[in-house]
Design an enzyme around this catalytic site. Structure first.
Site, short mmCIF file in Angstrom:
data_model
loop_
_atom_site.label_atom_id
_atom_site.label_comp_id
_atom_site.label_asym_id
_atom_site.label_seq_id
_atom_site.Cartn_x
_atom_site.Cartn_y
_atom_site.Cartn_z
N THR A 44 0.84 -1.21 0.00
CA THR A 44 0.00 0.00 0.00
C THR A 44 0.86 1.25 0.00
O THR A 44 0.57 2.24 -0.67
CB THR A 44 -0.93 -0.02 1.24
OG1 THR A 44 -1.73 -1.19 1.17
CG2 THR A 44 -1.81 1.22 1.30
N HIS A 47 1.82 1.85 -3.44
CA HIS A 47 0.73 2.50 -4.21
C HIS A 47 0.74 4.01 -3.95
O HIS A 47 0.57 4.82 -4.86
CB HIS A 47 -0.63 1.93 -3.80
CG HIS A 47 -0.82 0.47 -4.09
ND1 HIS A 47 -0.21 -0.18 -5.14
CD2 HIS A 47 -1.55 -0.48 -3.45
CE1 HIS A 47 -0.56 -1.46 -5.14
NE2 HIS A 47 -1.37 -1.66 -4.14
N CYS A 97 -14.59 1.75 14.94
CA CYS A 97 -15.49 2.64 15.68
C CYS A 97 -16.08 2.01 16.94
O CYS A 97 -16.40 2.67 17.90
CB CYS A 97 -16.61 3.13 14.76
SG CYS A 97 -17.88 1.91 14.41
N CYS A 100 -20.60 0.40 15.12
CA CYS A 100 -21.38 0.02 13.92
C CYS A 100 -21.88 -1.41 14.05
O CYS A 100 -21.48 -2.15 14.96
CB CYS A 100 -20.53 0.17 12.66
SG CYS A 100 -19.20 -1.02 12.54
N CYS A 103 -18.97 -3.95 14.12
CA CYS A 103 -18.23 -3.95 15.39
C CYS A 103 -19.06 -4.60 16.49
O CYS A 103 -18.55 -5.35 17.32
CB CYS A 103 -17.86 -2.52 15.78
SG CYS A 103 -16.49 -1.84 14.84
N CYS A 111 -15.13 -3.33 10.14
CA CYS A 111 -15.84 -2.15 10.66
C CYS A 111 -16.20 -1.22 9.51
O CYS A 111 -15.36 -0.92 8.64
CB CYS A 111 -14.94 -1.40 11.65
SG CYS A 111 -15.50 0.29 12.02
N LEU A 179 3.59 -10.62 0.92
CA LEU A 179 2.51 -11.28 1.67
C LEU A 179 2.45 -12.78 1.38
O LEU A 179 2.24 -13.60 2.26
CB LEU A 179 1.17 -10.61 1.39
CG LEU A 179 0.98 -9.36 2.25
CD1 LEU A 179 -0.19 -8.55 1.77
CD2 LEU A 179 0.78 -9.73 3.71
N LEU A 266 -6.94 -13.17 -0.61
CA LEU A 266 -6.39 -11.95 -0.02
C LEU A 266 -6.02 -10.95 -1.11
O LEU A 266 -6.21 -9.76 -0.95
CB LEU A 266 -5.13 -12.26 0.82
CG LEU A 266 -4.53 -11.02 1.48
CD1 LEU A 266 -5.21 -10.72 2.80
CD2 LEU A 266 -3.03 -11.16 1.70
N LEU A 268 -5.77 -8.35 -4.07
CA LEU A 268 -6.74 -7.37 -4.57
C LEU A 268 -6.55 -7.25 -6.07
O LEU A 268 -5.43 -7.03 -6.54
CB LEU A 268 -6.54 -6.02 -3.88
CG LEU A 268 -6.75 -6.05 -2.37
CD1 LEU A 268 -6.47 -4.67 -1.77
CD2 LEU A 268 -8.16 -6.51 -2.00
N ILE A 291 -10.63 -12.29 2.53
CA ILE A 291 -9.79 -11.96 3.69
C ILE A 291 -9.43 -10.48 3.67
O ILE A 291 -8.99 -9.96 2.62
CB ILE A 291 -8.47 -12.78 3.68
CG1 ILE A 291 -8.78 -14.27 3.50
CG2 ILE A 291 -7.65 -12.50 4.93
CD1 ILE A 291 -9.47 -14.94 4.65
N1 LIG Z 1 -7.08 -7.99 1.59
C1 LIG Z 1 -6.24 -7.29 2.34
O1 LIG Z 1 -6.53 -6.91 3.52
C2 LIG Z 1 -4.90 -6.96 1.80
C3 LIG Z 1 -4.62 -7.30 0.49
N2 LIG Z 1 -3.38 -7.04 -0.04
C4 LIG Z 1 -3.14 -7.49 -1.41
O2 LIG Z 1 -2.46 -8.75 -1.36
C5 LIG Z 1 -1.69 -8.93 -2.55
C6 LIG Z 1 -0.27 -9.33 -2.17
O3 LIG Z 1 0.39 -8.24 -1.55
P1 LIG Z 1 1.95 -8.06 -1.87
O4 LIG Z 1 2.67 -9.36 -1.62
O5 LIG Z 1 2.41 -6.83 -1.20
O6 LIG Z 1 1.82 -7.80 -3.45
P2 LIG Z 1 2.90 -7.89 -4.62
O7 LIG Z 1 2.27 -7.20 -5.78
O8 LIG Z 1 4.25 -7.50 -4.15
O9 LIG Z 1 2.96 -9.47 -4.94
C7 LIG Z 1 2.09 -10.08 -5.86
C8 LIG Z 1 2.90 -11.22 -6.48
O10 LIG Z 1 2.04 -11.91 -7.40
C9 LIG Z 1 2.84 -12.29 -8.51
N3 LIG Z 1 1.99 -12.60 -9.68
C10 LIG Z 1 1.60 -11.77 -10.67
N4 LIG Z 1 0.86 -12.44 -11.58
C11 LIG Z 1 0.79 -13.73 -11.14
C12 LIG Z 1 0.19 -14.92 -11.63
N5 LIG Z 1 -0.50 -14.93 -12.78
N6 LIG Z 1 0.33 -16.07 -10.93
C13 LIG Z 1 1.04 -16.07 -9.77
N7 LIG Z 1 1.64 -14.98 -9.23
C14 LIG Z 1 1.51 -13.82 -9.93
C15 LIG Z 1 3.77 -11.12 -8.73
O11 LIG Z 1 4.92 -11.51 -9.48
C16 LIG Z 1 4.11 -10.71 -7.29
O12 LIG Z 1 5.30 -11.34 -6.85
C17 LIG Z 1 -1.77 -7.60 -3.33
O13 LIG Z 1 -2.79 -7.74 -4.30
C18 LIG Z 1 -2.23 -6.61 -2.25
O14 LIG Z 1 -2.95 -5.51 -2.80
C19 LIG Z 1 -2.37 -6.45 0.71
C20 LIG Z 1 -2.63 -6.07 2.04
C21 LIG Z 1 -3.92 -6.27 2.66
C1 LIG Z 2 -4.13 -0.89 4.06
C2 LIG Z 2 -2.98 -1.70 4.44
O1 LIG Z 2 -2.02 -1.76 3.71
C3 LIG Z 2 -2.95 -2.41 5.74
N1 LIG Z 2 -1.81 -3.31 5.79
C4 LIG Z 2 -4.22 -3.22 6.02
O2 LIG Z 2 -4.12 -4.37 6.47
O3 LIG Z 2 -5.31 -2.69 5.79
ZN LIG Z 3 -0.26 -2.43 4.73
ZN LIG Z 4 -17.28 -0.15 13.46
#
Ligand SMILES: NC(=O)C1=CN([C@@H]2O[C@H](COP(=O)(O)OP(=O)(O)OC[C@H]3O[C@@H](n4cnc5c(N)ncnc54)[C@H](O)[C@@H]3O)[C@@H](O)[C@H]2O)C=CC1
Ligand SMILES: CC(=O)[C@H](N)C(=O)O
Ligand SMILES: [Zn+2]
Ligand SMILES: [Zn+2]
Length: 350
Positions: A44, A47, A97, A100, A103, A111, A179, A266, A268, A291
């Site tokens: 993030t 980003h 909060c 809500c 929560c 939340c 991750l 997980l 996005l 997640i």
């Molecule tokens: N749901 C949530 O609460 C959260 C979600 N995220 C999301 O989790 C994901 C992972 O986070 P990071 O490790 O920091 O992201 P990152 O972008 O560093 O890692 C993603 C990995 O996926 C690989 N990848 C790309 N295309 C692929 C494919 N077709 N098959 C297999 N692997 C492929 C990339 O080479 C990269 O190593 C991101 O999408 C991020 O936005 C991150 C934090 C919280």
């Molecule tokens: C927004 C973030 O990057 C944070 N790690 C979260 O878990 O929401």
């Molecule tokens: Zn984060």
């Molecule tokens: Zn709340």
């Protein structure tokens, strides 16, 4: 204590960030001031650094970046009762909060009024930082600060991996970014076998093996579904953990998971995704989990115990450590190029 400090600040609505000198802040009611001992970069933060569409819609410069942290309480604001100077803490980023519907159903991780520390307010890429006392997590004194800072993203990985049974289960992980690498560490520490990792980056496939993956496959060179079927004698995997945010990976994983298996999502995705729900989810009777965040606060207890167990192979994941912030642009560019695992700053050089 110093009156001034350095901070990595998003100073303007454009690509990049600046290392600036600012006043050391004072804690207000319900806040504490921490000396930042270690802080790590999250996707993030990248980003925000790149200033993508999401960041433009959410971030209000000027703002100090960063939200993964381990620090020592050096000052306590009015009304704070359960923290004191000298406490060694990390921070839950979701400020919830408590009022809500979510929560009040103990679903604090979703939340409806969540504010995110370091996203919606100044964060921790600085020598000192203000933290809401109610979001503090007390660490054992002997936990290395680089591990303590990783607890927040480790919480995402724990909630992904442990959303269902994992011990002894065949597992596919797509995406070995920071991750996904943490996910591999948690899955192996929890007894998953075999753990198969699909990742196009050779650098990250090598890291995945170092962390403990049993098999790695490059999805851009061979079909990961066939690879999984070969490894599992045609059964498919019991568990599919999606950490990439790549639509193709999602489709491949849904094809590779065995009927009746479990899916945790997980990653996005960059846009809406089209999926053959009938054949890939419904007729396979899959258990699917979305997640986000961390369950408060049970996930923090699980993460801390896993770290203290010594069973989490974290060292290969922490690929870059920096003393001070002067080289922050190099750090972000390396991360942007996918040439890192987790990147950790140690702001104080003494
Ligand atoms: N749901 C949530 O609460 C959260 C979600 N995220 C999301 O989790 C994901 C992972 O986070 P990071 O490790 O920091 O992201 P990152 O972008 O560093 O890692 C993603 C990995 O996926 C690989 N990848 C790309 N295309 C692929 C494919 N077709 N098959 C297999 N692997 C492929 C990339 O080479 C990269 O190593 C991101 O999408 C991020 O936005 C991150 C934090 C919280
Ligand atoms: C927004 C973030 O990057 C944070 N790690 C979260 O878990 O929401
Ligand atoms: Zn984060
Ligand atoms: Zn709340």
């Amino acid at each position: 204590m110093a009156e001034k400090m350095q901070a990595i600040m998003k100073t303007k609505p454009a690509y990049g960030a600046e290392l600036v000198e600012v006043d050391v802040p004072k804690p207000g009611p319900g806040e504490v001031l921490i000396k930042v001992l270690a802080t790590s970069i999250c996707g993030t933060d990248l980003h925000i650094y790149e200033w993508n569409e999401w960041a433009q819609s959410r971030i209000k410069p000027p703002q100090i970046m960063g939200h993964e942290v381990a620090g020592e309480v050096v000052e306590v604001g009015p009304g704070v009762e359960d923290l004191q100077v000298g406490d060694y803490i990390s921070v839950e980023t979701h400020i919830v909060c408590g009022k809500c519907y979510a929560c009040r159903h103990n679903r604090y991780h979703v939340c409806q009024n969540t504010k995110i520390f370091g996203v919606d307010m100044d964060g921790v890429f600085a020598h000192y930082a203000i933290v809401p006392a109610k979001n503090a997590w007390k660490n054992p004194k002997d936990m290395p600060p680089e591990y303590a800072a990783l607890q927040e993203p480790l919480g995402n990985a724990v909630d992904t991996v442990l959303a269902g049974p994992i011990a002894g289960r065949s597992t596919l992980i797509t995406g070995a970014g920071p991750l996904g690498l943490l996910g591999i560490a948690v899955a192996k520490a929890s007894g998953a076998y075999p753990v198969i990792v699909s990742e196009p980056s050779e650098f990250r496939r090598k890291l995945a093996k170092k962390v403990g993956a049993d098999y790695v496959v490059n999805p851009f060179e061979e079909d990961p579904v066939k690879f999984v079927m070969d490894v599992t004698d045609g059964a498919g995997v019991e568990v599919f953990l999606e950490f990439s945010g790549a639509p193709k990976a999602l489709e491949q994983g849904l094809k590779a998971v065995t009927p009746g298996g479990r899916v945790s999502l997980l990653g996005l995705f960059p846009r809406e995704v089209t999926i053959d729900f009938n054949n890939l989810i419904i007729f396979k009777a899959l258990e699917v989990h979305g997640i986000t965040g961390r369950h408060l606060w049970e996930t923090w207890y699980t993460v801390s115990s896993l770290i203290q167990s010594g069973k989490l192979n974290l060292d290969p994941i922490i690929t870059h450590k920096y003393k001070g912030f002067e080289e922050f642009e190099e750090a972000f560019e390396l991360m942007r190029a996918g040439k890192t695992g987790k990147v950790v700053f140690f702001p104080h050089k003494g």
